[in-house]
Write a protein that holds these residues in place. Structure first.
Motif, PDB file in Angstrom:
ATOM      1  N   ALA A 291      47.085  43.505 -18.348  1.00  0.00           N
ATOM      2  CA  ALA A 291      47.474  42.430 -17.416  1.00  0.00           C
ATOM      3  C   ALA A 291      47.255  42.874 -15.968  1.00  0.00           C
ATOM      4  N   LEU A 292      47.555  44.141 -15.696  1.00  0.00           N
ATOM      5  CA  LEU A 292      47.339  44.689 -14.352  1.00  0.00           C
ATOM      6  C   LEU A 292      45.852  44.668 -14.005  1.00  0.00           C
ATOM      7  N   ALA A 293      45.010  45.082 -14.958  1.00  0.00           N
ATOM      8  CA  ALA A 293      43.565  45.093 -14.729  1.00  0.00           C
ATOM      9  C   ALA A 293      43.035  43.682 -14.500  1.00  0.00           C
ATOM     10  N   THR A 294      43.601  42.711 -15.193  1.00  0.00           N
ATOM     11  CA  THR A 294      43.186  41.316 -15.025  1.00  0.00           C
ATOM     12  C   THR A 294      43.603  40.788 -13.663  1.00  0.00           C
ATOM     13  N   ARG A 295      44.781  41.191 -13.223  1.00  0.00           N
ATOM     14  CA  ARG A 295      45.289  40.713 -11.938  1.00  0.00           C
ATOM     15  C   ARG A 295      44.563  41.346 -10.762  1.00  0.00           C
ATOM     16  N   PHE A 296      44.127  42.609 -10.927  1.00  0.00           N
ATOM     17  CA  PHE A 296      43.480  43.327  -9.828  1.00  0.00           C
ATOM     18  C   PHE A 296      42.099  43.842 -10.271  1.00  0.00           C
ATOM     19  N   PRO A 297      41.194  42.928 -10.586  1.00  0.00           N
ATOM     20  CA  PRO A 297      39.896  43.374 -11.120  1.00  0.00           C
ATOM     21  C   PRO A 297      39.078  44.173 -10.112  1.00  0.00           C
ATOM     22  N   GLN A 298      39.146  43.818  -8.827  1.00  0.00           N
ATOM     23  CA  GLN A 298      38.353  44.538  -7.834  1.00  0.00           C
ATOM     24  C   GLN A 298      38.870  45.963  -7.655  1.00  0.00           C
ATOM     25  N   THR A 299      40.191  46.131  -7.679  1.00  0.00           N
ATOM     26  CA  THR A 299      40.755  47.473  -7.539  1.00  0.00           C
ATOM     27  C   THR A 299      40.342  48.333  -8.723  1.00  0.00           C
ATOM     28  N   PHE A 300      40.498  47.800  -9.915  1.00  0.00           N
ATOM     29  CA  PHE A 300      40.124  48.568 -11.104  1.00  0.00           C
ATOM     30  C   PHE A 300      38.633  48.889 -11.095  1.00  0.00           C
ATOM     31  N   GLY A 301      37.832  47.925 -10.682  1.00  0.00           N
ATOM     32  CA  GLY A 301      36.394  48.143 -10.700  1.00  0.00           C
ATOM     33  C   GLY A 301      35.918  49.147  -9.679  1.00  0.00           C
ATOM     34  N   GLY A 302      36.730  49.397  -8.654  1.00  0.00           N
ATOM     35  CA  GLY A 302      36.293  50.307  -7.595  1.00  0.00           C
ATOM     36  C   GLY A 302      37.103  51.578  -7.471  1.00  0.00           C
ATOM     37  N   ASP A 303      37.996  51.826  -8.418  1.00  0.00           N
ATOM     38  CA  ASP A 303      38.862  53.005  -8.316  1.00  0.00           C
ATOM     39  C   ASP A 303      38.742  53.857  -9.574  1.00  0.00           C
ATOM     40  N   PRO A 304      38.141  55.038  -9.477  1.00  0.00           N
ATOM     41  CA  PRO A 304      37.976  55.885 -10.659  1.00  0.00           C
ATOM     42  C   PRO A 304      39.282  56.225 -11.357  1.00  0.00           C
ATOM     43  N   GLU A 305      40.369  56.410 -10.589  1.00  0.00           N
ATOM     44  CA  GLU A 305      41.634  56.797 -11.214  1.00  0.00           C
ATOM     45  C   GLU A 305      42.223  55.669 -12.055  1.00  0.00           C
ATOM     46  N   SER A 306      42.117  54.422 -11.578  1.00  0.00           N
ATOM     47  CA  SER A 306      42.617  53.300 -12.366  1.00  0.00           C
ATOM     48  C   SER A 306      41.809  53.147 -13.649  1.00  0.00           C
ATOM     49  N   LEU A 307      40.500  53.301 -13.541  1.00  0.00           N
ATOM     50  CA  LEU A 307      39.649  53.247 -14.726  1.00  0.00           C
ATOM     51  C   LEU A 307      39.960  54.394 -15.676  1.00  0.00           C
ATOM     52  N   TYR A 308      40.283  55.529 -15.098  1.00  0.00           N
ATOM     53  CA  TYR A 308      40.660  56.698 -15.898  1.00  0.00           C
ATOM     54  C   TYR A 308      41.895  56.402 -16.745  1.00  0.00           C
ATOM     55  N   TRP A 309      42.909  55.814 -16.138  1.00  0.00           N
ATOM     56  CA  TRP A 309      44.134  55.534 -16.883  1.00  0.00           C
ATOM     57  C   TRP A 309      43.905  54.474 -17.951  1.00  0.00           C
ATOM     58  N   ARG A 310      43.093  53.463 -17.633  1.00  0.00           N
ATOM     59  CA  ARG A 310      42.817  52.460 -18.659  1.00  0.00           C
ATOM     60  C   ARG A 310      41.998  53.067 -19.795  1.00  0.00           C
ATOM     61  N   GLY A 311      41.067  53.953 -19.441  1.00  0.00           N
ATOM     62  CA  GLY A 311      40.278  54.616 -20.472  1.00  0.00           C
ATOM     63  C   GLY A 311      41.132  55.450 -21.395  1.00  0.00           C
ATOM     64  N   LEU A 312      42.069  56.201 -20.836  1.00  0.00           N
ATOM     65  CA  LEU A 312      42.942  57.027 -21.670  1.00  0.00           C
ATOM     66  C   LEU A 312      43.875  56.170 -22.515  1.00  0.00           C
ATOM     67  N   ALA A 313      44.311  55.036 -21.962  1.00  0.00           N
ATOM     68  CA  ALA A 313      45.170  54.136 -22.748  1.00  0.00           C
ATOM     69  C   ALA A 313      44.398  53.576 -23.942  1.00  0.00           C
ATOM     70  N   ARG A 314      43.139  53.240 -23.723  1.00  0.00           N
ATOM     71  CA  ARG A 314      42.329  52.745 -24.829  1.00  0.00           C
ATOM     72  C   ARG A 314      42.089  53.845 -25.861  1.00  0.00           C
ATOM     73  N   LEU A 315      41.867  55.049 -25.390  1.00  0.00           N
ATOM     74  CA  LEU A 315      41.690  56.163 -26.318  1.00  0.00           C
ATOM     75  C   LEU A 315      42.956  56.377 -27.134  1.00  0.00           C
ATOM     76  N   SER A 316      44.107  56.207 -26.510  1.00  0.00           N
ATOM     77  CA  SER A 316      45.378  56.435 -27.188  1.00  0.00           C
ATOM     78  C   SER A 316      45.579  55.495 -28.367  1.00  0.00           C
ATOM     79  N   ARG A 317      45.004  54.292 -28.271  1.00  0.00           N
ATOM     80  CA  ARG A 317      45.153  53.364 -29.394  1.00  0.00           C
ATOM     81  C   ARG A 317      43.910  53.375 -30.302  1.00  0.00           C
ATOM     82  N   GLY A 318      43.064  54.404 -30.141  1.00  0.00           N
ATOM     83  CA  GLY A 318      41.940  54.593 -31.044  1.00  0.00           C
ATOM     84  C   GLY A 318      40.673  53.870 -30.668  1.00  0.00           C
ATOM     85  N   ASP A 319      40.617  53.279 -29.474  1.00  0.00           N
ATOM     86  CA  ASP A 319      39.424  52.557 -29.028  1.00  0.00           C
ATOM     87  C   ASP A 319      38.512  53.530 -28.281  1.00  0.00           C
ATOM     88  N   VAL A 320      37.759  54.331 -29.037  1.00  0.00           N
ATOM     89  CA  VAL A 320      36.896  55.338 -28.425  1.00  0.00           C
ATOM     90  C   VAL A 320      35.781  54.676 -27.615  1.00  0.00           C
TER      91      VAL A 320
END
Length: 634
Positions: A291-320
Motif C-alpha cells: 500500500a505504501l509503494a502504491t501511495r508513493f510510486p515515485q519515491t519507491f521508483g527513485g530510492d534504492p533503499e525503499s526498493l531494497y526493503w520491498r525486495g526483501l519483503a518479497r523474498l521473505s514470502r518466497g517471491d524470489v
C-alpha cells in the motif's frame, strides 16, 4: 579598509563579545562603506537582524561594490528577491574579490538559492586559504562544505570559528553535523547540547540532539528532545527522528504515526517513506508495504533503499522473482545516481585500487570487458604497477584524477545470471537445527549445491559491484547495491525454509559479500544486529596455505541488548575488554570452501588470521546473510 574603531568592533564580534561590539558601534558611526558593511554584519551576527537591514537600507553607500552588496545583504536577510540579490552580490564580489565579508554575503545568497556547486567553485578559485579570524566567512564555508558532504573540511572551518568564539551557534551546529557524519557521535552530541544551551528553543540544535541520541541508542532522550518543540512549527525531519526513536523502543504503532506525520507535512520526504518501508518489511506486513509503494510510486521508483526493503519483503514470502526485480531496480537507480562514484575514497588507498585492477584484468583475460572497461583497466594499470605498498595512496589532479575516479566508480560488468534448481547442499537440517538450538552455533560443510557454489563464486569473481571499502583493506558489496544475483536470493529463500525452528518468520534484513587482500587482516571483533548470522566461504581450499586458520573465531559471549550499534560494531577495544573480563571462550572455525557457520549474531566474533596465496582468484571471499533483528540498529 576598516577604520581603527571598526577593526576593534570586528575583533569583538568575532570572539563573541557582542555587547562590547554593539556598544562600540553606538559610539562610532561608519566612516565609509567598509565600516558600514562591518556594522551590518556585526548587528546580524550579534542577533539584531532588523537593525542590520536598517543599516544596509539607509546608509549612504558610495562605492561601486557597496551599493550592490548592501542590497544583496538586505535581500538575504529580509527575505527579498534572493536571485536578484545573488546577481548583485556576484557583481560586488567581482569588484572586491579580496573582501571576506563581501565573499560571505555572496556565499549566503548562493546557499539560499541552492547553488552549492557554484559556491564551491568560487571558494576553490578565491578562498582556498581563508584568513584566520574571518568568522562570518568561515561559518558560511563550513555550511557550504557540509552541503557538499565534505565533512572534515566543514569541521575544520567550523573549528576555526570556535577557536575564537566557543559560543558561535552556527559554527557549533556545523561542527556537530560534521562530527555526526564522520562517526564521532559523542562529540556531535556535546556540540549540539552547547548550541542548545545558547538558544534552548532553536530547532537545529534540537534536531541534532535527536539524531545523536537515536544513534547512541538513547531513544527516550530523543523523544524528550522532541517534546521541547511543543507549540513550535515542527518540520518533518523531527517527526522522522521521532519515528526512529519509537522504532528503537519497539513501539511500532507510534513509529508509524510519527512517520505519517512527517509525510502529512511533506509528501515527498524520502526518509519517511524509506523508514516506513523498513518497519513494514521487518514486521512482515506485506499488505501495508505494498500500500505504501502504491501511495508513493515515485519515491519507491527513485530510492534504492525503499526498493531494497520491498525486495526483501518479497523474498521473505518466497517471491524470489519479485525480490530479484526490486533489488535489481534499486541497483540500477543507485548506479544512475552515481552512488558508487561518490563512494570512491580519495585519496585512493592502494588495496582498493589493487582489487579493481586485478578484477578488470581477469575480465579482460576472460573476454568480458567492453571498450569502456578496457579504458578503465589502462588507467588502473598505470597506478597498479607503481607500487605494492598497502599504505600508498593515489590522488592525481585534473583530468587524470577524474579518469581514476571513473575507473573505480563505474560498474563495468554486472551480469544477471539465471539460476534454477537446488541451491543448498544435501544436509540433515533437523540435526543442524538441534545443534544450533543447544549451542547457538552450528557448522555446515557442503553448504551449497555444486551448481550454486560455482554460480556464486563466478559472480563474486566477475561482477564489478565491490564498491565499498574498509580502512583495513577489504572491499565489500551489499545486496542493495548489486550483490543480489538470483543464486544468492535462492540460497536465502531455501535456507529459511530449511530451518523453520531457527529462522522461523524472521525476514532476511541484510546480505553482503566481503573480499580480502592477502596482505592485510580481516574484520575486527564485533557483533551484528540480527537474530541469526549465516556466514559462508567460497574460496577454493588450495588457496588457503594454513588449513587451521582463515575462518573465524566466535566467542560464547553475547553483547548486552542495551548496547547501541556503535558499541557492539565499531569499538573492538571495548569488546576485547568485555571478552577478557567475562572470561569468554573462543571457538575457532577454520576456513573451508563451501563451509557455513550459522550462529546467534549477538555473539562476539572476529575474522581469524589469514594466510592465503597471492593472486586475485585466491582472495578470501565470505558471504553473510542476516535474518531478523536481535540488537539495536542505531
Amino acid at each position: 579598509m576598516l577604520s581603527t574603531p571598526y577593526i576593534e568592533i570586528k575583533r569583538l564580534r568575532s570572539i563573541g563579545r557582542c555587547e562590547d561590539a554593539i556598544a562600540a558601534l553606538v559610539k562610532a558611526p561608519p566612516r565609509g562603506d567598509e565600516d558600514a558593511l562591518e556594522a551590518a554584519i556585526c548587528l546580524l551576527v550579534c542577533g539584531q537582524p532588523d537593525n542590520a537591514i536598517h543599516v544596509s537600507q539607509t546608509y549612504g553607500w558610495t562605492t561601486d561594490w557597496g551599493r550592490p552588496i548592501s542590497a544583496a545583504f538586505a535581500a538575504a536577510i529580509a527575505g527579498g528577491d534572493a536571485l536578484r540579490g545573488l546577481t548583485l552580490a556576484r557583481t560586488a564580489a567581482e569588484v572586491r574579490p579580496d573582501s571576506p565579508d563581501v565573499a560571505a554575503i555572496y556565499l549566503l545568497l548562493l546557499q539560499k538559492t541552492g547553488q552549492i556547486e557554484e559556491a564551491q567553485r568560487y571558494l576553490d578559485r578565491r578562498w582556498q586559504d581563508p584568513p584566520i579570524g574571518e568568522t562570518f566567512l568561515l561559518t558560511l564555508m563550513a555550511e557550504i562544505a557540509a552541503a557538499q558532504q565534505e565533512w572534515r573540511q566543514s569541521y575544520r572551518y567550523a573549528c576555526g570559528v570556535l577557536a575564537l568564539d566557543p559560543d558561535d551557534y552556527r559554527a557549533l551546529i556545523a561542527a556537530s553535523v560534521a562530527s555526526f557524519e564522520d562517526g564521532n557521535i559523542h562529540e556531535a552530541l556535546g556540540k549540539a547540547r552547547r548550541a542548545q544551551s545558547l538558544n534552548p528553543e532553536a530547532a537545529p540544535a534540537i534536531l541534532q540532539i535527536m539524531r545523536c541520541q537515536n544513534k547512541l541508542g538513547d531513544h527516550y532522550a530523543a523523544i524528550a528532545a522532541f517534546d521541547k518543540l511543543a507549540g513550535a512549527d515542527v518540520q518533518p525531519e523531527f517527526h522522522v527522528e521521532l519515528g526512529k526513536a519509537y522504532t528503537g523502543l519497539h513501539d511500532t504503532k507510534q513509529a508509524i504515526a510519527a512517520h505519517h506525520a512527517a509525510l502529512a507535512i511533506d509528501p515527498n520526504l524520502t526518509a519517511a517513506v524509506r523508514s516506513l518501508a523498513a518497519i513494514h518489511a521487518m514486521a512482515g506486513d506485506t499488505a501495508e508495504l505494498e500500500a505504501l509503494a502504491t501511495r508513493f510510486p515515485q519515491t519507491f521508483g527513485g530510492d534504492p533503499e525503499s526498493l531494497y526493503w520491498r525486495g526483501l519483503a518479497r523474498l521473505s514470502r518466497g517471491d524470489v522473482d519479485g525480490a530479484e526485480r526490486d533489488l535489481r531496480e534499486g541497483y540500477v537507480v543507485s548506479d544512475r545516481r552515481g552512488d558508487a562514484l561518490d563512494a570512491v575514497p580519495w585519496p585512493v588507498p592502494e588495496p582498493r585500487l589493487r582489487h579493481d585492477y586485478e578484477q578488470l584484468d581477469l575480465l579482460a583475460r576472460r573476454g568480458k570487458l567492453d571498450v569502456a572497461g578496457q579504458d578503465a583497466l589502462r588507467v588502473l594499470k598505470r597506478y597498479g604497477r607503481q607500487t605494492a605498498d598497502t599504505s600508498a595512496t593515489f590522488a592525481p589532479a585534473g583530468g587524470e584524477g577524474v579518469a581514476l575516479r571513473r575507473a573505480l566508480g563505474a560498474h563495468h560488468y554486472v551480469p544477471q545470471p539465471a539460476f534454477s534448481g537446488k541451491a543448498l547442499g544435501a544436509n540433515d537440517y533437523t540435526a543442524i537445527e538441534d545443534t544450533y538450538l543447544s549451542k547457538r552455533l552450528a557448522v555446515i560443510d557442503g553448504f551449497l549445491s555444486p551448481e550454486a557454489l560455482a554460480a556464486l563464486r563466478e559472480y563474486c569473481e566477475e561482477a564489478t559491484v565491490w564498491k565499498s571499502y574498509n580502512r583495513h583493506g577489504y572491499v565489500g558489496s551489499l545486496v542493495a547495491l548489486g550483490f543480489s544475483p538470483r543464486v544468492l536470493l535462492a540460497i536465502a529463500d531455501e535456507l529459511k525454509r530449511a530451518m523453520p525452528r531457527v529462522i522461523g518468520d524472521a525476514p532476511l534484513l541484510q546480505a553482503w559479500g566481503y573480499k580480502y587482500d592477502q596482505r592485510l587482516s580481516g574484520i575486527n571483533m564485533h557483533a551484528d544486529f540480527a537474530k541469526v548470522n549465516v556466514n559462508f566461504w567460497l574460496t577454493p581450499d588450495d588457496a588457503c596455505l594454513d588449513p587451521s586458520s582463515g575462518g573465524m573465531v566466535v566467542y560464547d559471549l553475547p553483547v548486552p541488548k542495551s548496547w547501541s550499534f556503535a558499541d557492539y560494531n565499531s569499538d573492538p577495544s571495548r569488546l576485547a575488554t568485555y571478552v577478557k573480563l567475562h572470561g569468554a571462550q573462543p571457538l575457532t572455525v577454520a576456513h573451508r570452501a563451501n563451509r557455513c557457520v550459522i550462529f546467534d549474531s549477538s555473539l562476539i566474533h572476529v575474522t581469524d588470521r589469514m594466510v592465503f596465496k597471492p593472486g586475485y582468484e585466491n582472495r578470501r571471499v565470505n558471504v553473510t546473510l542476516l535474518y531478523g533483528q536481535g540488537l539495536n540498529l542505531e
